[in-house]
Design a protein around this motif. Structure first.
Motif, PDB file in Angstrom:
ATOM      1  N   ASN A  93       7.787   2.815  -6.370  1.00 10.26           N
ATOM      2  CA  ASN A  93       9.093   2.193  -6.115  1.00 10.26           C
ATOM      3  C   ASN A  93      10.160   3.274  -5.976  1.00 10.26           C
ATOM      4  O   ASN A  93       9.906   4.460  -6.228  1.00 10.26           O
ATOM      5  N   ASP A  94      11.350   2.871  -5.573  1.00 10.85           N
ATOM      6  CA  ASP A  94      12.426   3.832  -5.350  1.00 10.85           C
ATOM      7  C   ASP A  94      12.873   4.493  -6.654  1.00 10.85           C
ATOM      8  O   ASP A  94      13.323   5.641  -6.655  1.00 10.85           O
ATOM      9  N   THR A  95      12.783   3.771  -7.760  1.00  9.70           N
ATOM     10  CA  THR A  95      13.181   4.340  -9.045  1.00  9.70           C
ATOM     11  C   THR A  95      12.296   5.521  -9.412  1.00  9.70           C
ATOM     12  O   THR A  95      12.773   6.573  -9.861  1.00  9.70           O
ATOM     13  N   GLN A 103      20.750   2.778  -3.843  1.00  6.51           N
ATOM     14  CA  GLN A 103      20.885   4.229  -3.982  1.00  6.51           C
ATOM     15  C   GLN A 103      20.026   5.005  -2.993  1.00  6.51           C
ATOM     16  O   GLN A 103      20.303   6.162  -2.702  1.00  6.51           O
ATOM     17  N   SER A 104      18.963   4.378  -2.482  1.00  5.43           N
ATOM     18  CA  SER A 104      18.037   5.105  -1.608  1.00  5.43           C
ATOM     19  C   SER A 104      18.690   5.589  -0.321  1.00  5.43           C
ATOM     20  O   SER A 104      18.250   6.568   0.277  1.00  5.43           O
ATOM     21  N   LEU A 127      13.214   8.396  -7.164  1.00  7.80           N
ATOM     22  CA  LEU A 127      14.422   9.087  -7.618  1.00  7.80           C
ATOM     23  C   LEU A 127      14.096  10.092  -8.719  1.00  7.80           C
ATOM     24  O   LEU A 127      14.689  11.174  -8.792  1.00  7.80           O
ATOM     25  N   THR A 184      17.280  -2.806 -15.590  1.00  7.38           N
ATOM     26  CA  THR A 184      17.992  -1.665 -15.015  1.00  7.38           C
ATOM     27  C   THR A 184      17.510  -1.320 -13.607  1.00  7.38           C
ATOM     28  O   THR A 184      18.159  -0.535 -12.909  1.00  7.38           O
ATOM     29  N   ASN A 185      16.380  -1.878 -13.193  1.00  3.45           N
ATOM     30  CA  ASN A 185      15.833  -1.599 -11.866  1.00  3.45           C
ATOM     31  C   ASN A 185      16.533  -2.480 -10.834  1.00  3.45           C
ATOM     32  O   ASN A 185      16.539  -3.711 -10.948  1.00  3.45           O
ATOM     33  N   GLN A 186      17.119  -1.857  -9.822  1.00  2.00           N
ATOM     34  CA  GLN A 186      17.943  -2.606  -8.882  1.00  2.00           C
ATOM     35  C   GLN A 186      17.155  -3.644  -8.077  1.00  2.00           C
ATOM     36  O   GLN A 186      17.696  -4.674  -7.694  1.00  2.00           O
ATOM     37  N   THR A 220       8.514   3.961 -13.893  1.00  2.00           N
ATOM     38  CA  THR A 220       9.875   4.247 -14.337  1.00  2.00           C
ATOM     39  C   THR A 220      10.387   5.564 -13.746  1.00  2.00           C
ATOM     40  O   THR A 220       9.611   6.379 -13.240  1.00  2.00           O
ATOM     41  N   PHE A 221      11.697   5.779 -13.863  1.00  3.81           N
ATOM     42  CA  PHE A 221      12.326   7.023 -13.409  1.00  3.81           C
ATOM     43  C   PHE A 221      11.707   8.225 -14.125  1.00  3.81           C
ATOM     44  O   PHE A 221      11.383   9.236 -13.495  1.00  3.81           O
ATOM     45  N   ASP A 237      12.355  -5.241 -15.812  1.00  9.69           N
ATOM     46  CA  ASP A 237      13.269  -4.119 -16.081  1.00  9.69           C
ATOM     47  C   ASP A 237      14.645  -4.445 -15.521  1.00  9.69           C
ATOM     48  O   ASP A 237      14.875  -4.381 -14.312  1.00  9.69           O
TER      49      ASP A 237
END
Length: 329
Positions: free
Chosen positions: A242-244, A274-275, A247, A70-72, A219-220, A68
């Motif tokens: 995960n952090d995503t 972002q976390s 969020l 888009t995943n940091q 995913t988010f 992914d």
């Protein structure tokens, strides 16, 4: 158009000497090499890498397949790979599988068709038969998600340790009904975190409840949608894969006036940038994606130079990052 013979004439050397300089050969002096490289710049000469690869059978490129873009966390891994390869004269061809098995398979075949010298992959829902054929064709390093039974070099994090640390911290903070949004059951990383989750609950005499442990595609949107299910089941906290995903859970809570951490505590995993920027900063686990990428690239270079003949399994240790989303200590 300037060619290699023009550079040789300009420098008063043979075309072979220019070729050796461009290929970083140790057969010429440092002074001669620097003089030739400077001449190339002055004359505007650019090597024809496509033609060179036909002769050398090398592209000086490494393929990286991530789930992914888009995943940091995967961005951090990519940066670690790219930075290390650049220092060693290699370029990077980045491919995004978008967490789709068919896309991963397409990119594996695409890269193996002579476009790169090796492939680093962070696999999606892996099975050993997915990679055995590719492994016979081209050097392969697997990262992040272990492929059981595959005889390949692997670089990953100690998911059991990382999850144990964060779930233990959640229990210590007084949470008893800890919901979890994990990844696919085919993911070794997710399964190790689930094993840790169960063990820490057992250590603290907390009953494991399978109905508050949910599977997702990490995913988010999964975090946002599954948060409702868990909160309706009365969880006092949520451990996200995960952090995503975390969020996504946080967005659901904000939109529904659910206070973090007073009403629901939230824990993530990865320590993306972002976390730490949220109104209530996220407690998480730092996997140091950049370091994982560096080690994966280092392993690949060792494979290509013949220094890594026996496949190794390299496990890095993640670190718990305590913030306010699980109450003050």
């Amino acid at each position: 158009m300037v060619n290699i013979r023009d550079v040789a004439k300009y420098c008063g050397v043979s075309a072979m000497t220019v070729s050796r300089a461009l290929n970083n050969s140790g057969q010429i002096s440092k002074e001669t090499k620097e003089r030739i490289l400077k001449a190339c710049e002055e004359l505007g000469y650019r090597p024809n890498f496509a033609a060179r690869s036909l002769v050398t059978k090398k592209t000086n490129m490494i393929g990286l397949i991530i789930p992914d873009i888009t995943n940091q966390y995967y961005s951090q891994v990519s940066k670690g790979v790219s930075s290390y390869l650049s220092l060693h004269g290699y370029g990077l061809l980045l491919c995004n599988s978008d967490r789709k098995k068919e896309e991963e398979r397409r990119y594996l075949n695409f890269l193996a068709e002579g476009r790169v010298d090796g492939i680093i992959i962070l696999p999606v829902k892996p099975k050993k038969e997915d990679y055995e054929g590719i492994l016979k064709e081209i050097p392969l390093v697997v990262a992040d998600n272990y492929v059981d039974g595959l005889d390949a070099n692997f670089v990953g994090n100690d998911n059991y340790h990382g999850a144990s640390e964060i779930v233990r911290h959640m229990v210590k903070q007084g949470f008893k009904k800890i919901g979890a949004i994990l990844g696919p059951s085919s993911s070794s990383a997710s399964n190790e975190r689930l094993r840790a989750y169960k063990d820490i609950l057992a250590e603290n005499n907390i009953e494991y409840q399978s109905d508050i442990v949910l599977e997702s595609d990490a995913t988010f949107d999964d975090g946002f949608n599954l948060a409702k299910t868990l909160i309706e089941k009365g969880v006092d906290s949520i451990f996200a894969i995960n952090d995503t995903v975390a969020l996504g859970v946080i967005k659901y809570c904000y939109l529904n006036n659910i206070k973090i951490p007073d009403d629901v505590g939230i824990a993530g995993y990865d320590n993306i940038q972002q976390s730490s920027m949220l109104p209530v900063p996220l407690t998480t686990v730092d996997q140091n994606g950049s370091q994982l990428g560096k080690v994966a690239a280092e392993t690949m270079i060792s494979l290509l130079t013949g220094n890594e003949m026996i496949p190794k399994k390299i496990i890095l240790k993640p670190q718990l990052i305590v913030r306010k989303s699980l109450r003050e200590s």
